[in-house]
Design an enzyme around this catalytic site. Sequence first.
Site, short mmCIF file in Angstrom:
data_model
loop_
_atom_site.label_atom_id
_atom_site.label_comp_id
_atom_site.label_asym_id
_atom_site.label_seq_id
_atom_site.Cartn_x
_atom_site.Cartn_y
_atom_site.Cartn_z
N HIS A 209 75.62 40.75 31.52
CA HIS A 209 76.61 40.05 32.35
C HIS A 209 76.00 39.10 33.36
CE1 HIS A 209 75.38 43.07 35.25
NE2 HIS A 209 76.00 42.40 36.18
C1 UD1 Z 1 79.08 40.86 40.46
C2 UD1 Z 1 77.79 41.00 41.27
C3 UD1 Z 1 76.68 41.58 40.39
C4 UD1 Z 1 77.14 42.85 39.72
C5 UD1 Z 1 78.44 42.58 38.96
C6 UD1 Z 1 78.99 43.81 38.28
C7 UD1 Z 1 77.48 39.24 42.98
C8 UD1 Z 1 76.69 38.05 43.34
N1 UD1 Z 1 77.30 39.71 41.73
O1 UD1 Z 1 78.84 39.92 39.42
O2 UD1 Z 1 75.56 41.86 41.20
O3 UD1 Z 1 76.14 43.30 38.84
O4 UD1 Z 1 79.42 42.10 39.90
O5 UD1 Z 1 80.12 43.47 37.52
O6 UD1 Z 1 78.22 39.75 43.79
N2 UD1 Z 1 86.17 38.18 37.06
C9 UD1 Z 1 87.27 38.66 36.44
N3 UD1 Z 1 87.87 39.77 36.98
C10 UD1 Z 1 87.43 40.37 38.10
C11 UD1 Z 1 86.29 39.86 38.73
C12 UD1 Z 1 85.68 38.78 38.20
O7 UD1 Z 1 87.72 38.15 35.43
O8 UD1 Z 1 88.03 41.38 38.53
C13 UD1 Z 1 85.49 37.01 36.47
C14 UD1 Z 1 85.78 35.76 37.22
O9 UD1 Z 1 85.94 34.75 36.29
C15 UD1 Z 1 84.53 35.51 38.03
C16 UD1 Z 1 83.45 36.15 37.16
O10 UD1 Z 1 84.10 37.24 36.49
O11 UD1 Z 1 84.33 34.17 38.26
C17 UD1 Z 1 82.30 36.68 37.93
O12 UD1 Z 1 82.75 37.58 38.95
P1 UD1 Z 1 81.90 37.73 40.31
O13 UD1 Z 1 82.51 38.79 41.17
O14 UD1 Z 1 81.71 36.40 40.92
O15 UD1 Z 1 80.50 38.21 39.82
P2 UD1 Z 1 80.04 39.22 38.68
O16 UD1 Z 1 79.43 38.41 37.58
O17 UD1 Z 1 81.10 40.19 38.32
#
Ligand code: UD1
Length: 364
Positions: A209
């Site tokens: 991821h």
């Molecule tokens: C975040 C953490 C990472 C952790 C991971 C676990 C940071 C910088 N990164 O990364 O350290 O390993 O969580 O999952 O904080 N999205 C959804 N649904 C949600 C949340 C996110 O669809 O409930 C999608 C969105 O398009 C978003 C993308 O996932 O842009 C990334 O989400 P984000 O919270 O920015 O970071 P993660 O990649 O999940």
Amino acid sequence: MKSIDLVAGARPNFMKIAPLIKTLQSSDSRGKISFRLLHTGQHYDPELSGVFFEQLGIPEPAINLKVGSGSHAEQTGAIMHAYEKIISESPPDMCVVVGDVNSTLACAIAAKKQCVSLAHIEAGIRSGDRTMPEEINRIVTDSISDWFFTTSEDAGDNLLKEGVDPNKVFFVGNLMIDNLLINRARLRRPHFWGKYGLKPQRYLVLTLHRPATVDCLDSFKAIIGAVSSNSGGLPVVFPVHPRTAKTLMKIDKNFSNVIFVDPQPYLEFNYLVSNSIGVITDSGGISEEATVMNIPCMTMRDSTERPETISIGTNELLGTDATRIPEAMERLLNHQWKHGAIPEKWDGMAASRIISAFETILCS
Ligand code: UD1
């Protein structure tokens, strides 16, 4: 009575706050320390958030900032802005942040700027790779924290090298492992177990991821291809994170033995890992859980902030491209993977050590 804010925002935070809350609710600290659970809303999908609250018995958050997704600056800024308001209306005696996600950093800054005492759990871990957003979050959070709770001696040493007062560092163990030990007997088969004919020790688990692994189409595809074609025909179960799903839509998913499934709830995911022949991942937390369950773990990264999973545990770093996968899979399938041991203080007692330290810090 002293009050603390417990901050959680993203999936890997939830399994760390669950044992803390259980201990706060059951121990002598009832009556000494009250807590306010704050969800930033960084993760909001039920599969990444709600289901963890249900399965791990985490109470409804007292406050949900509902910030949602965005660029790093947007997300961090939105959390800081919202939490600042909460603190100015009702400041806690201490703010407690866990891990290294954007919510950790944002709440740490908002709290410290309002002179609220700040405790960081999982402090001091360092990958040395400043291209990882989490590494920046760790360094900045630790640079302003007042109290440091560590999972290893290594992490404590990193903090001392950075000039932290040793009296502020508590080597307490690992909350994520507390949570695993609490729930180990409750782990359960995912609903698709029968449909795909999965059998213990006869499949692999794959999770990817991180931006560094999933945002480049060619290397992402090469990793899945190498795992698939070197798995000796075994099925590969791949729970797909929302970020990963976006990349998957852009490639030809022609991997006959790879089973793509939704992000799994905690109990199902760890059932899958604990019954697998091995895990291939770019997650740090999974390498800790695999170590405790003695499951071989291949990490698709060049560095780790959790070196004990390699020196003591079952983890091995394979780098971010696919080239080392065939040789590693051969060793795995021939049962030649190293046997691990369990790192010091990963014994299920981290939460009680942390809460006794909180009592000393806040109540004496
Ligand atoms: C975040 C953490 C990472 C952790 C991971 C676990 C940071 C910088 N990164 O990364 O350290 O390993 O969580 O999952 O904080 N999205 C959804 N649904 C949600 C949340 C996110 O669809 O409930 C999608 C969105 O398009 C978003 C993308 O996932 O842009 C990334 O989400 P984000 O919270 O920015 O970071 P993660 O990649 O999940």
